[in-house]
Design a protein around this motif. Structure first.
Motif, short mmCIF file in Angstrom:
data_model
loop_
_atom_site.label_atom_id
_atom_site.label_comp_id
_atom_site.label_asym_id
_atom_site.label_seq_id
_atom_site.Cartn_x
_atom_site.Cartn_y
_atom_site.Cartn_z
N VAL A 190 34.67 75.33 30.40
CA VAL A 190 35.23 73.98 30.25
C VAL A 190 34.13 73.06 29.75
CG1 VAL A 190 36.25 72.02 31.46
CG2 VAL A 190 36.94 74.35 32.06
N GLU A 191 34.46 72.26 28.75
CA GLU A 191 33.52 71.25 28.24
C GLU A 191 33.83 69.91 28.89
OE1 GLU A 191 32.35 70.59 23.82
OE2 GLU A 191 33.92 69.12 24.30
N ALA A 192 32.80 69.23 29.38
CA ALA A 192 32.98 67.95 30.08
C ALA A 192 32.14 66.87 29.43
CB ALA A 192 32.61 68.09 31.56
N THR A 193 32.75 65.70 29.24
CA THR A 193 32.03 64.51 28.79
C THR A 193 32.50 63.32 29.62
OG1 THR A 193 33.69 63.99 27.10
CG2 THR A 193 31.83 65.33 26.40
N SER B 283 33.45 50.37 24.34
CA SER B 283 34.32 51.36 24.95
C SER B 283 34.38 52.62 24.09
CB SER B 283 35.73 50.79 25.13
OG SER B 283 35.73 49.75 26.08
N GLY B 284 34.67 53.74 24.74
CA GLY B 284 34.80 55.00 24.02
C GLY B 284 33.49 55.67 23.71
N THR B 285 32.38 55.13 24.21
CA THR B 285 31.07 55.72 23.96
C THR B 285 30.78 56.79 25.00
OG1 THR B 285 30.25 53.66 23.02
CG2 THR B 285 28.61 55.24 23.80
N VAL B 286 30.35 57.97 24.54
CA VAL B 286 29.98 59.04 25.46
C VAL B 286 28.68 58.67 26.15
CG1 VAL B 286 29.30 61.47 25.65
CG2 VAL B 286 31.18 60.81 24.12
N VAL B 287 28.67 58.69 27.49
CA VAL B 287 27.48 58.32 28.26
C VAL B 287 26.91 59.51 29.03
CG1 VAL B 287 28.11 55.90 28.46
CG2 VAL B 287 28.92 57.53 30.19
N TRP B 288 27.63 60.64 29.01
CA TRP B 288 27.15 61.85 29.66
C TRP B 288 27.82 63.05 29.01
CZ3 TRP B 288 29.31 65.96 32.30
CH2 TRP B 288 28.45 66.73 33.09
N GLY B 289 27.04 64.09 28.71
CA GLY B 289 27.58 65.28 28.08
C GLY B 289 27.58 65.16 26.57
N PRO B 290 28.26 66.09 25.89
CA PRO B 290 29.09 67.15 26.48
C PRO B 290 28.26 68.25 27.13
CG PRO B 290 29.01 67.41 24.10
CD PRO B 290 28.29 66.12 24.41
N GLN B 291 28.78 68.77 28.20
CA GLN B 291 28.18 69.90 28.88
C GLN B 291 29.24 70.95 29.15
OE1 GLN B 291 25.63 69.34 32.21
NE2 GLN B 291 24.58 67.55 31.36
N SER B 292 28.85 72.21 29.01
CA SER B 292 29.76 73.31 29.31
C SER B 292 29.56 73.75 30.75
CB SER B 292 29.50 74.49 28.37
OG SER B 292 29.85 74.15 27.04
N VAL C 270 35.82 57.50 32.22
CA VAL C 270 36.68 58.67 32.30
C VAL C 270 35.86 59.92 32.05
CG1 VAL C 270 37.34 58.58 29.84
CG2 VAL C 270 38.84 59.73 31.49
N CYS C 271 36.13 60.95 32.84
CA CYS C 271 35.57 62.29 32.59
C CYS C 271 36.63 63.07 31.82
CB CYS C 271 35.23 62.98 33.90
SG CYS C 271 34.61 64.66 33.68
N ARG C 272 36.29 63.48 30.60
CA ARG C 272 37.22 64.23 29.76
C ARG C 272 36.86 65.72 29.81
NH1 ARG C 272 40.28 60.52 27.24
NH2 ARG C 272 39.34 58.55 26.58
N LEU C 273 37.85 66.54 30.10
CA LEU C 273 37.68 67.99 30.16
C LEU C 273 38.43 68.64 29.01
CD1 LEU C 273 38.44 68.46 33.98
CD2 LEU C 273 36.20 68.12 32.91
N ARG C 274 37.82 69.69 28.45
CA ARG C 274 38.49 70.46 27.40
C ARG C 274 38.26 71.94 27.68
NH1 ARG C 274 37.37 67.99 21.50
NH2 ARG C 274 39.37 69.01 21.17
N GLY C 275 39.36 72.69 27.69
CA GLY C 275 39.24 74.13 27.88
C GLY C 275 38.80 74.80 26.59
N HIS D 243 40.37 73.36 23.29
CA HIS D 243 41.82 73.39 23.23
C HIS D 243 42.40 72.34 24.18
CE1 HIS D 243 42.51 76.77 20.50
NE2 HIS D 243 41.41 77.30 21.01
N LEU D 244 43.01 72.79 25.26
CA LEU D 244 43.69 71.88 26.17
C LEU D 244 42.76 70.79 26.68
CD1 LEU D 244 46.61 71.86 27.28
CD2 LEU D 244 45.72 72.96 29.34
N ARG D 245 43.33 69.60 26.96
CA ARG D 245 42.54 68.46 27.42
C ARG D 245 43.06 67.95 28.76
NH1 ARG D 245 42.73 65.12 21.67
NH2 ARG D 245 41.59 66.65 20.42
N TYR D 246 42.15 67.37 29.53
CA TYR D 246 42.51 66.73 30.80
C TYR D 246 41.50 65.62 31.04
CZ TYR D 246 44.06 66.10 35.61
OH TYR D 246 44.58 65.57 36.76
#
Length: 678
Positions: free
Chosen positions: A303-306, A317-326, A363-368, A375-378
């Motif tokens: 899972v990739e997290a940002t 707004s919308g600026t990544v402040v951490w990650g992406p990390q797998s 927000v923490c965004r997750l991607r499988g 792919h999938l997002r949460y």
């Protein structure tokens, strides 16, 4: 086992003539064949289901035709085509991409005869028809056309039957709606009843059921919520059949088999749309330099997290402040008491909130990841509160309301089956399907509409610190250090301590800017650990815990009460006091309208508050909503209390949806915020 028995499937897809495809959380595609699909007998040609594919958890939605065609929409908007030929055989072109660009449509459903529908961000319904049927790129020339100018946002669930039949469930209702589009060619043409819905049934709601699908010839399948006092598995598959599914002629003219009562045809069909990728934060509002963890459950091995800023004063707004990390993906199982006791999932990853992060929404965004491809997002929204008050205004997110309406896991404060005669204890340690950060073409009275407010405040350079309900209950000392307290769109559930602290704040000269409706309506408490909200009275009654029924009406604190006579009505505001300072610079005259358009239909609506008759001393009613064709909607007012404190209220859940589209509504709230911070 590669799935949790509480949440085995992420989606059921009708394949026609009793065929149901079940997508497991681990991506396996199972094919069920209900032999009794026309009669409702619980007979199955393959009761356990046949595994025919894998990897299908990658899609944000899947739909099918009755000839074995299956369509999957990816998170990036690609439409993938498959055709099951029987047994383990698939068409050679299966997996091919037949269309792109569908990411602009938040909601997609259908599939029969290659026809599917999409609801765009304006709430309009669009039509598509795939012609080739073989994995090549051939479409009807009218694909993508708008076929209905009505707003489809109020219908939180939509599904289709063949030959233009569409079903839907309206927000705040348990009524089943029916439409039929008869043009069948993608033109904005012929609809039965001029395109307006007929009501054909009742008892259809996420207060009772988990998911809905139709399978041709008026056959419907529904997964039922468990009715036990302590709910168990929500796994019963129920059957309905509408004999005149294509010939409805008016309200309540549906001819239902068995008088419209369901028949159980199966069990073991537990479902949760997010079961392949989901999670929650271990703290809903951490401070800088404090730890923040995320508990994630996923059938993706990686899972990739940002983490992104969403609405933070002085920052983009919308600026990544951490990650992406797998991070490693692990399927985590829920215990039997997860609805009240929490999921108790292991923390998947954590960080220390940097001291440089300003208070605001994140927000923490997750991607499988499959083979390294996202792919999938949460998404997991959370707040960062300040180490100490820094702004003149504090915003209080109504997280108790988010919790009350969270249907993840099947049961919440509003579930109408099960948990009879007892309080509802709803944990914060679970995923929340009532919070999202993107436009989903559906009405919102929870986090998204509050995010519209926060974004507007950032765009207008209004400094604020952000808190959530539990922060006010745990510690009231910070409140008195702010000039004003800003409330969100639907701040309904308050503990006695929260209510008393705001009342004292106002008595001491504080200001409250209430941007919503149905505010401070029901009393709640927290469990001993402070990680779950206790809804309802000890006997399970909702009404016994309404503050009005406890002798503490909302008007005694905020100057107005919820008006249930205008539930689910909408209208523009009519100006009553054009010379009021809060209307300066708007150009409004007496009787002039504003707020006619909102993300949530119009500015006054859904649930609204009105001042008593006569109003409390010191009340100035600035405008009134023209709901139901008259001045029956929310009161926009200012109430100056005896101690010098004052309340401004929009009187409406729907108001914040006007801010980005109505310059007058925006100017009014800007005037209010300026006065509150002075």
């Amino acid at each position: 086992m590669a799935y949790d028995q509480h949440q085995r499937f992420v989606q059921f897809v009708p394949g026609g003539n009793g065929v149901i495809y079940g997508i497991q959380a681990d991506g396996l595609l199972l094919r069920y064949e209900h032999a009794g699909w026309l009669t409702g007998t619980p007979t199955w040609a393959n009761g356990a289901g046949a595994q025919i594919g894998n990897g299908f958890q990658q899609f944000r939605t899947v739909f099918a035709a009755a000839d074995g065609q299956i369509f999957g929409v990816t998170a990036s908007g690609d439409l993938r085509w498959y055709k099951h030929l029987g047994g383990g055989a698939w068409h050679v072109n299966s997996g091919s991409t037949i269309r792109t660009g569908l990411q602009v449509y938040p909601r997609i459903f259908g599939g029969w005869n290659g026809v599917f529908y999409a609801v765009d961000t304006n709430g309009k319904l669009r039509w598509f028809k795939y012609l080739a049927g073989d994995g090549t790129n051939s479409w009807h020339t009218n694909s993508g056309n708008i076929i209905s100018n009505n707003s489809w946002k109020p219908f939180y669930e939509l599904w289709a039957d063949p030959n233009g039949v569409i079903y839907g469930i309206h927000t705040g209702s348990n009524l089943l709606s029916w439409w039929r589009y008869t043009s069948g060619d993608g033109t904005n043409g012929t609809w039965v009843n001029g395109g307006d819905a007929y009501t054909i049934g009742s008892g259809w709601s996420d207060d009772t059921q988990k998911t809905w699908l139709s399978n041709g010839s008026g056959t419907h399948y529904v997964v039922w919520l468990d009715g036990s006092t302590t709910p168990g598995f929500d796994d019963k598959l129920m059957w309905f059949r509408l004999l005149n599914s294509e010939t409805i002629s008016g309200h309540w003219t549906g001819l239902w088999v068995n008088g419209g009562a369901p028949r159980q045809v199966g069990s073991g069909f537990t479902t949760e749309k997010t079961a392949a990728l989901q999670g929650y934060a271990t703290d809903t509002s951490p401070r800088p330099t404090y730890p923040q963890g995320f508990a994630v459950s996923s059938s993706f091995t990686t899972v990739e997290a940002t983490i992104e800023r969403l609405a933070v004063p002085g920052q983009t707004s919308g600026t990544v402040v951490w990650g992406p990390q797998s991070v490693a993906g692990t399927l985590q199982y829920v215990p039997g008491d997860y609805r009240s006791g929490g999921c108790d999932w292991a923390t998947t990853f954590s960080l220390t909130i940097p001291a440089t992060w300003k208070s605001g929404a994140y927000v923490c965004r997750l991607r499988g990841l499959l083979n390294g491809t996202p792919h999938l997002r949460y998404e997991i929204p959370f707040a960062v509160k300040p180490p100490a008050p820094t702004a003149k205004l504090a915003v209080l997110l109504p997280t108790n309301t988010y919790n009350a309406y969270n249907t993840w896991g099947g049961h919440n404060n509003y579930t109408s089956v099960g948990q009879g005669g007892v309080q509802r204890v709803c944990t914060s340690y679970r995923p929340n399907n009532a919070v999202w950060t993107d436009d989903r073409a559906i009405l919102s009275h929870t986090y998204y509409t509050d995010l519209l407010l926060l974004r507007w405040m950032v765009q207008n350079n209004i400094e604020f610190d952000l808190y959530q309900d539990g922060d006010l209950n745990a510690d009231g000392t910070w409140l008195g250090q702010y000039k004003g307290l800003v409330l969100g769109s639907h701040s309904e559930y308050w503990s006695q301590l929260m209510k008393d602290r705001v009342n004292t704040y106002l008595s001491n000269g504080g200001r409250v800017v209430n941007t919503g409706g149905n505010t401070l309506f029901a009393r709640i408490s927290w469990n001993a650990g402070g990680d779950a909200v206790v809804f309802r009275a000890a006997n399970g009654s909702q009404t016994d815990n309404w503050y009005a029924n406890l002798g503490q009406p909302t008007r005694d604190v905020l100057g107005a009460d919820w008006d249930d006579s205008e539930f689910l009505t909408w209208g523009a505001y009519e100006t009553l006091l054009p010379a009021h300072p809060f209307l300066a610079g708007t150009g409004l005259t007496s009787g002039a309208a504003f707020g006619a358009v909102s993300y949530n239909i119009s500015g006054s609506g859904w649930e609204t508050d009105r001042c008593p008759t006569p109003p409390k001393s010191g009340t100035e009613i600035i405008a009134v909503g023209n709901n139901s064709g008259g001045p029956n909607g929310g009161h926009m007012y200012k109430w100056t209390r005896s101690g010098g404190g004052w309340v401004f209220s929009t009187g409406s859940i729907s108001f914040n949806g006007t801010l980005a589209v109505d310059t007058v509504a925006s100017k009014i709230l800007l005037n209010v915020m300026t006065a509150a911070a002075a």
